[in-house]
Write a protein that holds these residues in place. Structure first.
Motif, PDB file in Angstrom:
ATOM      1  N   ASP A  19     -32.457  25.901   7.377  1.00  0.00           N
ATOM      2  CA  ASP A  19     -32.228  26.221   5.965  1.00  0.00           C
ATOM      3  C   ASP A  19     -31.484  27.541   5.779  1.00  0.00           C
ATOM      4  O   ASP A  19     -30.737  27.692   4.825  1.00  0.00           O
ATOM      5  CB  ASP A  19     -33.555  26.297   5.193  1.00  0.00           C
ATOM      6  N   SER A  20     -31.678  28.492   6.676  1.00  0.00           N
ATOM      7  CA  SER A  20     -31.037  29.799   6.536  1.00  0.00           C
ATOM      8  C   SER A  20     -29.688  29.882   7.232  1.00  0.00           C
ATOM      9  O   SER A  20     -28.872  30.724   6.881  1.00  0.00           O
ATOM     10  CB  SER A  20     -31.946  30.892   7.104  1.00  0.00           C
ATOM     11  N   LEU A  21     -29.458  29.031   8.228  1.00  0.00           N
ATOM     12  CA  LEU A  21     -28.216  29.125   8.994  1.00  0.00           C
ATOM     13  C   LEU A  21     -27.235  28.003   8.718  1.00  0.00           C
ATOM     14  O   LEU A  21     -26.169  27.962   9.315  1.00  0.00           O
ATOM     15  CB  LEU A  21     -28.529  29.182  10.492  1.00  0.00           C
ATOM     16  N   ASP A  22     -27.571  27.115   7.816  1.00  0.00           N
ATOM     17  CA  ASP A  22     -26.671  26.015   7.472  1.00  0.00           C
ATOM     18  C   ASP A  22     -25.595  26.518   6.515  1.00  0.00           C
ATOM     19  O   ASP A  22     -25.902  26.931   5.393  1.00  0.00           O
ATOM     20  CB  ASP A  22     -27.472  24.885   6.825  1.00  0.00           C
ATOM     21  N   PRO A  23     -24.318  26.505   6.934  1.00  0.00           N
ATOM     22  CA  PRO A  23     -23.242  26.978   6.058  1.00  0.00           C
ATOM     23  C   PRO A  23     -23.160  26.232   4.722  1.00  0.00           C
ATOM     24  O   PRO A  23     -22.662  26.765   3.744  1.00  0.00           O
ATOM     25  CB  PRO A  23     -21.969  26.744   6.885  1.00  0.00           C
ATOM     26  N   ALA A  24     -23.694  25.011   4.674  1.00  0.00           N
ATOM     27  CA  ALA A  24     -23.683  24.240   3.424  1.00  0.00           C
ATOM     28  C   ALA A  24     -24.520  24.914   2.339  1.00  0.00           C
ATOM     29  O   ALA A  24     -24.289  24.715   1.153  1.00  0.00           O
ATOM     30  CB  ALA A  24     -24.185  22.822   3.673  1.00  0.00           C
ATOM     31  N   HIS A  25     -25.500  25.718   2.735  1.00  0.00           N
ATOM     32  CA  HIS A  25     -26.341  26.407   1.749  1.00  0.00           C
ATOM     33  C   HIS A  25     -25.675  27.674   1.216  1.00  0.00           C
ATOM     34  O   HIS A  25     -26.114  28.221   0.215  1.00  0.00           O
ATOM     35  CB  HIS A  25     -27.704  26.756   2.352  1.00  0.00           C
ATOM     36  N   SER A  26     -24.650  28.127   1.889  1.00  0.00           N
ATOM     37  CA  SER A  26     -23.872  29.324   1.523  1.00  0.00           C
ATOM     38  C   SER A  26     -24.741  30.509   1.080  1.00  0.00           C
ATOM     39  O   SER A  26     -24.524  31.112   0.051  1.00  0.00           O
ATOM     40  CB  SER A  26     -22.822  28.995   0.457  1.00  0.00           C
ATOM     41  N   PRO A  28     -26.012  34.375   1.550  1.00  0.00           N
ATOM     42  CA  PRO A  28     -25.340  35.580   2.046  1.00  0.00           C
ATOM     43  C   PRO A  28     -25.715  35.926   3.487  1.00  0.00           C
ATOM     44  O   PRO A  28     -24.924  36.512   4.210  1.00  0.00           O
ATOM     45  CB  PRO A  28     -25.807  36.677   1.096  1.00  0.00           C
ATOM     46  N   ILE A  29     -26.906  35.544   3.915  1.00  0.00           N
ATOM     47  CA  ILE A  29     -27.356  35.890   5.264  1.00  0.00           C
ATOM     48  C   ILE A  29     -26.759  34.980   6.338  1.00  0.00           C
ATOM     49  O   ILE A  29     -26.699  35.354   7.512  1.00  0.00           O
ATOM     50  CB  ILE A  29     -28.900  35.877   5.343  1.00  0.00           C
ATOM     51  N   THR A  30     -26.296  33.800   5.973  1.00  0.00           N
ATOM     52  CA  THR A  30     -25.870  32.808   6.961  1.00  0.00           C
ATOM     53  C   THR A  30     -24.821  33.322   7.938  1.00  0.00           C
ATOM     54  O   THR A  30     -25.023  33.243   9.151  1.00  0.00           O
ATOM     55  CB  THR A  30     -25.404  31.503   6.274  1.00  0.00           C
ATOM     56  N   PRO A  31     -23.679  33.885   7.476  1.00  0.00           N
ATOM     57  CA  PRO A  31     -22.677  34.325   8.462  1.00  0.00           C
ATOM     58  C   PRO A  31     -23.187  35.456   9.355  1.00  0.00           C
ATOM     59  O   PRO A  31     -22.869  35.510  10.539  1.00  0.00           O
ATOM     60  CB  PRO A  31     -21.484  34.785   7.616  1.00  0.00           C
TER      61      PRO A  31
END
Length: 193
Positions: A19-26, A28-31
């Motif tokens: 849930d936190s690393l899926d780029p689809a959720h965009s 701010p923490i993901t990248p």
């Protein structure tokens, strides 16, 4: 071959979930979280070679949880794909431990303290997200349970680089040193050997 160590460490990897690393959720923490996967994986490899515990501790919330009565939206719900360990991390169920947690600290109602004591761990090296929430709370709880703690600066991330750096700056020079340290993954060899 195992080398003697000053402390017996465990690597705690906090909330690196889909849930936190899926780029689809965009989020701010993901990248920023994606960038810490390579150094975490290097540490995992080092810990495994030494026979030291590698422990993934991830959120497993329920939609009606108290914490969602504020501004935080439901995420990492227990039993969903989003609460699983994120792709790209070198998780091996046959050697690693995966503990789900109902709140922010990896020590809260997870059995982690007992597990660490059974394995004679004296130091917790803490990686994952977010630096200013679950990682920091886990670091502080490690100290509260009489474990030394290392906040891994290049293996943690927050919602912005400035937020991450501000938290690290707060703890770089602290009165609990060397019980509480901020260090890089490269520094771990010097700390442990």
């Amino acid at each position: 071959m195992e080398r003697p160590t000053k402390d017996k460490p465990a690597l705690l990897i906090i909330d690196m979930v889909k849930d936190s690393l899926d780029p689809a959720h965009s989020l701010p923490i993901t990248p920023l979280a994606m960038q810490i996967i390579p150094p975490i994986n290097k540490l995992i490899d080092m810990f495994r070679k030494q026979g030291w515990p590698v422990i993934f501790s991830t959120d497993a919330f329920h939609e009606q949880d108290f914490i969602f009565s504020g501004r935080m939206k439901p995420h990492s719900l227990a039993g969903t794909r989003g609460a699983e360990i994120a792709d790209g991390l070198d998780y091996k169920p046959e050697t690693d431990t995966w503990l789900t947690k109902p709140r922010f600290s990896a020590f809260f109602r997870t059995g982690l303290e007992k597990l660490l004591h059974e394995q004679e761990v004296t130091l917790c090296a803490v990686a994952g997200i977010a630096t200013n929430y679950c990682v920091l709370i886990t670091v502080m709880d490690a100290l509260c349970h009489d474990f030394k703690a290392v906040l891994l600066e290049d293996c943690t991330a927050s919602f912005s680089e400035s937020m991450h750096e501000e938290v690290l700056a707060l703890y770089r020079r602290n009165p609990l040193y060397p019980l509480l340290r901020v260090a890089s993954s490269q520094d771990m060899e010097e700390i442990l050997f």
